[in-house]
Write a protein that holds these residues in place. Sequence first.
Motif, PDB file in Angstrom:
ATOM      1  N   ASP A 266       0.857  -1.194   0.000  1.00  0.00           N
ATOM      2  CA  ASP A 266       0.000   0.000   0.000  1.00  0.00           C
ATOM      3  C   ASP A 266       0.885   1.234   0.000  1.00  0.00           C
ATOM      4  N   MET A 267       1.038   1.824  -1.193  1.00  0.00           N
ATOM      5  CA  MET A 267       1.931   2.982  -1.345  1.00  0.00           C
ATOM      6  C   MET A 267       1.410   4.224  -0.619  1.00  0.00           C
ATOM      7  N   HIS A 268       0.107   4.255  -0.307  1.00  0.00           N
ATOM      8  CA  HIS A 268      -0.490   5.462   0.278  1.00  0.00           C
ATOM      9  C   HIS A 268      -0.726   5.342   1.780  1.00  0.00           C
ATOM     10  N   SER A 269      -0.256   4.257   2.376  1.00  0.00           N
ATOM     11  CA  SER A 269      -0.446   4.067   3.812  1.00  0.00           C
ATOM     12  C   SER A 269       0.427   5.039   4.610  1.00  0.00           C
ATOM     13  N   ASN A 270      -0.140   5.543   5.704  1.00  0.00           N
ATOM     14  CA  ASN A 270       0.631   6.405   6.608  1.00  0.00           C
ATOM     15  C   ASN A 270       1.086   5.657   7.856  1.00  0.00           C
ATOM     16  N   ARG A 271       0.702   4.380   7.937  1.00  0.00           N
ATOM     17  CA  ARG A 271       1.017   3.592   9.127  1.00  0.00           C
ATOM     18  C   ARG A 271       2.437   3.050   9.034  1.00  0.00           C
ATOM     19  N   ARG A 272       3.241   3.396  10.030  1.00  0.00           N
ATOM     20  CA  ARG A 272       4.645   2.998  10.009  1.00  0.00           C
ATOM     21  C   ARG A 272       4.836   1.630  10.659  1.00  0.00           C
ATOM     22  N   CYS A 273       5.597   0.774   9.960  1.00  0.00           N
ATOM     23  CA  CYS A 273       5.880  -0.581  10.437  1.00  0.00           C
ATOM     24  C   CYS A 273       7.081  -0.559  11.393  1.00  0.00           C
ATOM     25  N   HIS A 274       7.255  -1.656  12.136  1.00  0.00           N
ATOM     26  CA  HIS A 274       8.435  -1.797  13.016  1.00  0.00           C
ATOM     27  C   HIS A 274       9.730  -1.671  12.221  1.00  0.00           C
ATOM     28  N   CYS A 275       9.676  -2.027  10.924  1.00  0.00           N
ATOM     29  CA  CYS A 275      10.891  -1.998  10.101  1.00  0.00           C
ATOM     30  C   CYS A 275      11.213  -0.591   9.612  1.00  0.00           C
ATOM     31  N   SER A 276      10.329   0.379   9.915  1.00  0.00           N
ATOM     32  CA  SER A 276      10.430   1.810   9.560  1.00  0.00           C
ATOM     33  C   SER A 276       9.813   2.151   8.207  1.00  0.00           C
ATOM     34  N   ASN A 277       9.385   1.130   7.451  1.00  0.00           N
ATOM     35  CA  ASN A 277       8.683   1.377   6.181  1.00  0.00           C
ATOM     36  C   ASN A 277       7.201   1.615   6.456  1.00  0.00           C
ATOM     37  N   LYS A 278       6.477   2.011   5.416  1.00  0.00           N
ATOM     38  CA  LYS A 278       5.022   2.172   5.513  1.00  0.00           C
ATOM     39  C   LYS A 278       4.346   1.261   4.493  1.00  0.00           C
ATOM     40  N   GLY A 279       3.154   0.795   4.835  1.00  0.00           N
ATOM     41  CA  GLY A 279       2.364  -0.005   3.892  1.00  0.00           C
ATOM     42  C   GLY A 279       2.861  -1.416   3.676  1.00  0.00           C
ATOM     43  N   CYS A 280       3.524  -2.007   4.687  1.00  0.00           N
ATOM     44  CA  CYS A 280       4.078  -3.362   4.554  1.00  0.00           C
ATOM     45  C   CYS A 280       2.973  -4.417   4.438  1.00  0.00           C
ATOM     46  N   TRP A 281       3.291  -5.486   3.712  1.00  0.00           N
ATOM     47  CA  TRP A 281       2.353  -6.596   3.510  1.00  0.00           C
ATOM     48  C   TRP A 281       1.889  -7.182   4.833  1.00  0.00           C
ATOM     49  N   GLU A 282       2.786  -7.269   5.831  1.00  0.00           N
ATOM     50  CA  GLU A 282       2.397  -7.917   7.076  1.00  0.00           C
ATOM     51  C   GLU A 282       1.331  -7.140   7.850  1.00  0.00           C
ATOM     52  N   PHE A 283       1.121  -5.857   7.535  1.00  0.00           N
ATOM     53  CA  PHE A 283       0.010  -5.119   8.123  1.00  0.00           C
ATOM     54  C   PHE A 283      -1.335  -5.729   7.727  1.00  0.00           C
ATOM     55  N   TYR A 284      -1.367  -6.337   6.542  1.00  0.00           N
ATOM     56  CA  TYR A 284      -2.616  -6.854   5.981  1.00  0.00           C
ATOM     57  C   TYR A 284      -2.714  -8.384   6.037  1.00  0.00           C
ATOM     58  N   ALA A 285      -1.572  -9.058   6.179  1.00  0.00           N
ATOM     59  CA  ALA A 285      -1.551 -10.523   6.076  1.00  0.00           C
ATOM     60  C   ALA A 285      -1.219 -11.226   7.389  1.00  0.00           C
ATOM     61  N   SER A 286      -0.973 -10.470   8.461  1.00  0.00           N
ATOM     62  CA  SER A 286      -0.656 -11.107   9.741  1.00  0.00           C
ATOM     63  C   SER A 286      -1.938 -11.361  10.534  1.00  0.00           C
ATOM     64  N   ILE A 287      -1.808 -12.121  11.616  1.00  0.00           N
ATOM     65  CA  ILE A 287      -2.983 -12.401  12.442  1.00  0.00           C
ATOM     66  C   ILE A 287      -3.478 -11.128  13.136  1.00  0.00           C
ATOM     67  N   ASN A 288      -2.578 -10.152  13.314  1.00  0.00           N
ATOM     68  CA  ASN A 288      -2.981  -8.885  13.935  1.00  0.00           C
ATOM     69  C   ASN A 288      -4.053  -8.185  13.118  1.00  0.00           C
ATOM     70  N   TRP A 289      -3.927  -8.280  11.782  1.00  0.00           N
ATOM     71  CA  TRP A 289      -4.929  -7.647  10.905  1.00  0.00           C
ATOM     72  C   TRP A 289      -6.308  -8.254  11.165  1.00  0.00           C
ATOM     73  N   ALA A 290      -6.377  -9.572  11.231  1.00  0.00           N
ATOM     74  CA  ALA A 290      -7.660 -10.257  11.448  1.00  0.00           C
ATOM     75  C   ALA A 290      -8.249  -9.890  12.808  1.00  0.00           C
TER      76      ALA A 290
END
Length: 378
Positions: free
Chosen positions: A238-262
């Motif tokens: 997600d190129m337009h995400s403003n949510r920052r991941c632990h890895c310091s990137n934004k819009g990472c796949w694991e935001f949407y595909a991890s159990i946390n998302w569900a």
Amino acid sequence: MKYNSPWIKVLNKRNILKIVHENRPVSRSEISEITGLTPSSVTRITKELIEEGFVQEIGSEGKNSPGRRRILLDIKNEAFLSLVFDVGVNVTTYGLGYFDGTVSLGGSFETPRAPEKFFMKVREIFEKYSLDNKISRVSLSVPGMVNMEENRILMAPNLGWHDVSINELLQLDVPILADNEANLSVLAEKYHSADMKDVKEAVFIVVREGVGTGVLIDGKLYRGPTYTAGEAGHMTVDMHSNRRCHCSNKGCWEFYASINWAIEHYEGKLDGKNAIEKFAALKKREDSRKVLEKLAQNIAIGIVNIVNILNPEIVILGGEVQDLGEYFYRIIQEEVKRRALKDAAKQLKIRPSIFGTISSNLVGAAVLAVENIIENVK
């Protein structure tokens, strides 16, 4: 490197032990066929391996007449024991790893947030197990990137660990091994799964609080020159995400595909003191189907990217989603088939891990110890 006679003998010895592992039970004549070594050389080396406790004779097969029955060789299951740990973001499980790459579960504990406290706990368990067992290796599955040369956890983003020297924090009198959890899951599947025996290209996806991937290329685990290969959970979806991941990137796949998302997108209340327990509760709910179907689609999006880049023969899913049933995998299959390059998806197989009660990560840690033992045979 010069290959003198003693060194060639060592290489042959390691190779024969590896062949017994991969083809067990196996006869001396079969080993001779596979290796091209003379029957007398195979007999001499297998005699050594039996005397040193690596291998055992387990019976015979073949016609009673004419000719002799072939004596079969197998590895000695308890020849070497390893203490194995599956380091989870919330809970760590551990057990004994055997020389056949299997594991008996020992127990679990809440993963301390500080690496110093975590390795103190590992040492305690090692000392306890060492009272009754001869532990030859300690092997750890880590949810992050591990420099195996330096035995250093480069980054385990969901744990908040950065640049952790395992050897400094865990000083033991046995070799300590560690690798990424998805890499170890590939090892476990390659070692134990019938449909992986001849596979050269495969990807294992671990879905937990984060998403990790282990990659097999040309039959070998690909870790990359700086041990960061396979971190597909941190590819941008997600190129337009403003949510920052632990890895310091934004819009990472694991935001949407991890159990946390569900867990976040389920509309009901879930019992449990951590994400693993909450997701386990979610899976039991009758009204969870909708959010799990959407999770399957989110997972499929990442698989499409992986399939288009790597063209694997098989994609295996493990972690907390491996028991979600046929409907979950059908959605993933259909979505991948619809979106991926036609030729890349044509012969692609997508399936759950064969491991259930004991995680693929933990089994992989045991297999890593087995490989290390074989590599150091003299």
